[in-house]
Design a protein around this motif. Structure first.
Motif, mmCIF file in Angstrom:
data_model
loop_
_atom_site.group_PDB
_atom_site.id
_atom_site.type_symbol
_atom_site.label_atom_id
_atom_site.label_comp_id
_atom_site.label_asym_id
_atom_site.label_seq_id
_atom_site.Cartn_x
_atom_site.Cartn_y
_atom_site.Cartn_z
ATOM 1 N N THR A 87 44.351 -89.104 -12.977
ATOM 2 C CA THR A 87 45.225 -89.542 -14.060
ATOM 3 C C THR A 87 45.043 -88.657 -15.292
ATOM 4 O O THR A 87 44.044 -87.950 -15.435
ATOM 5 C CB THR A 87 44.924 -91.000 -14.469
ATOM 6 O OG1 THR A 87 43.605 -91.051 -15.040
ATOM 7 C CG2 THR A 87 45.009 -91.949 -13.276
ATOM 8 N N GLU B 125 44.426 -89.820 -18.120
ATOM 9 C CA GLU B 125 43.264 -90.403 -18.777
ATOM 10 C C GLU B 125 41.974 -89.789 -18.240
ATOM 11 O O GLU B 125 41.082 -89.429 -19.006
ATOM 12 C CB GLU B 125 43.236 -91.930 -18.595
ATOM 13 C CG GLU B 125 44.345 -92.648 -19.314
ATOM 14 C CD GLU B 125 45.572 -92.895 -18.432
ATOM 15 O OE1 GLU B 125 45.818 -92.119 -17.473
ATOM 16 O OE2 GLU B 125 46.302 -93.851 -18.723
ATOM 17 N N THR C 215 39.455 -87.409 -20.489
ATOM 18 C CA THR C 215 38.062 -87.849 -20.604
ATOM 19 C C THR C 215 37.130 -86.773 -20.053
ATOM 20 O O THR C 215 36.109 -86.446 -20.663
ATOM 21 C CB THR C 215 37.856 -89.187 -19.869
ATOM 22 O OG1 THR C 215 38.729 -90.165 -20.460
ATOM 23 C CG2 THR C 215 36.422 -89.663 -19.984
ATOM 24 N N GLY D 142 39.245 -87.518 -24.695
ATOM 25 C CA GLY D 142 39.829 -88.824 -24.424
ATOM 26 C C GLY D 142 40.490 -89.470 -25.627
ATOM 27 O O GLY D 142 41.337 -90.348 -25.474
ATOM 28 N N ILE E 227 44.335 -89.684 -25.411
ATOM 29 C CA ILE E 227 45.039 -90.355 -24.310
ATOM 30 C C ILE E 227 46.350 -90.961 -24.790
ATOM 31 O O ILE E 227 47.402 -90.750 -24.178
ATOM 32 C CB ILE E 227 44.137 -91.425 -23.653
ATOM 33 C CG1 ILE E 227 42.992 -90.739 -22.890
ATOM 34 C CG2 ILE E 227 44.938 -92.341 -22.735
ATOM 35 C CD1 ILE E 227 41.908 -91.689 -22.407
ATOM 36 N N ASN E 228 46.319 -91.703 -25.882
ATOM 37 C CA ASN E 228 47.550 -92.344 -26.368
ATOM 38 C C ASN E 228 48.602 -91.336 -26.791
ATOM 39 O O ASN E 228 49.802 -91.577 -26.605
ATOM 40 C CB ASN E 228 47.245 -93.312 -27.509
ATOM 41 C CG ASN E 228 46.579 -94.577 -27.012
ATOM 42 O OD1 ASN E 228 46.742 -94.978 -25.866
ATOM 43 N ND2 ASN E 228 45.803 -95.202 -27.872
ATOM 44 N N ASP F 95 52.380 -88.970 -18.632
ATOM 45 C CA ASP F 95 51.543 -89.981 -18.003
ATOM 46 C C ASP F 95 51.207 -89.675 -16.549
ATOM 47 O O ASP F 95 50.544 -90.454 -15.885
ATOM 48 C CB ASP F 95 52.196 -91.355 -18.116
ATOM 49 C CG ASP F 95 53.577 -91.390 -17.499
ATOM 50 O OD1 ASP F 95 54.076 -90.342 -17.041
ATOM 51 O OD2 ASP F 95 54.173 -92.479 -17.482
#
Length: 71
Positions: free
Chosen positions: A4, A6, A10, A15, A18-19, A27
């Motif tokens: 992913t 994310e 990370t 990280g 991410i948003n 995504d």
């Protein structure tokens, strides 16, 4: 193997963004690469303006290439 966005962010120590990626439609790791985000301005457009972080992200995308390069 990272699956992913994310996981990837990370893994590379960013990280905190991410948003930024998710909220701007990035995504799916399979569709995220140096041909999608090609320059620092693309990162500024999604709210990432830190020079060091931008360089790190672009380098990671370049390494990722077509291979998902982070296993």
């Amino acid at each position: 193997m990272l699956l992913t966005v994310e996981d990837w962010l990370t893994y590379i120590g960013l990280g905190k963004y991410i948003n930024n990626f998710i909220n701007n439609g990035y995504d799916d790791l399979n569709f995220l690469g140096e041909d999608v985000i090609t320059c620092k301005q693309d990162l500024v457009d999604i709210g990432i303006s830190d020079e060091k972080d931008s360089s790190h992200l672009l380098e990671s995308l370049k390494k990722k290439g077509n291979s998902a390069g982070m296993t």
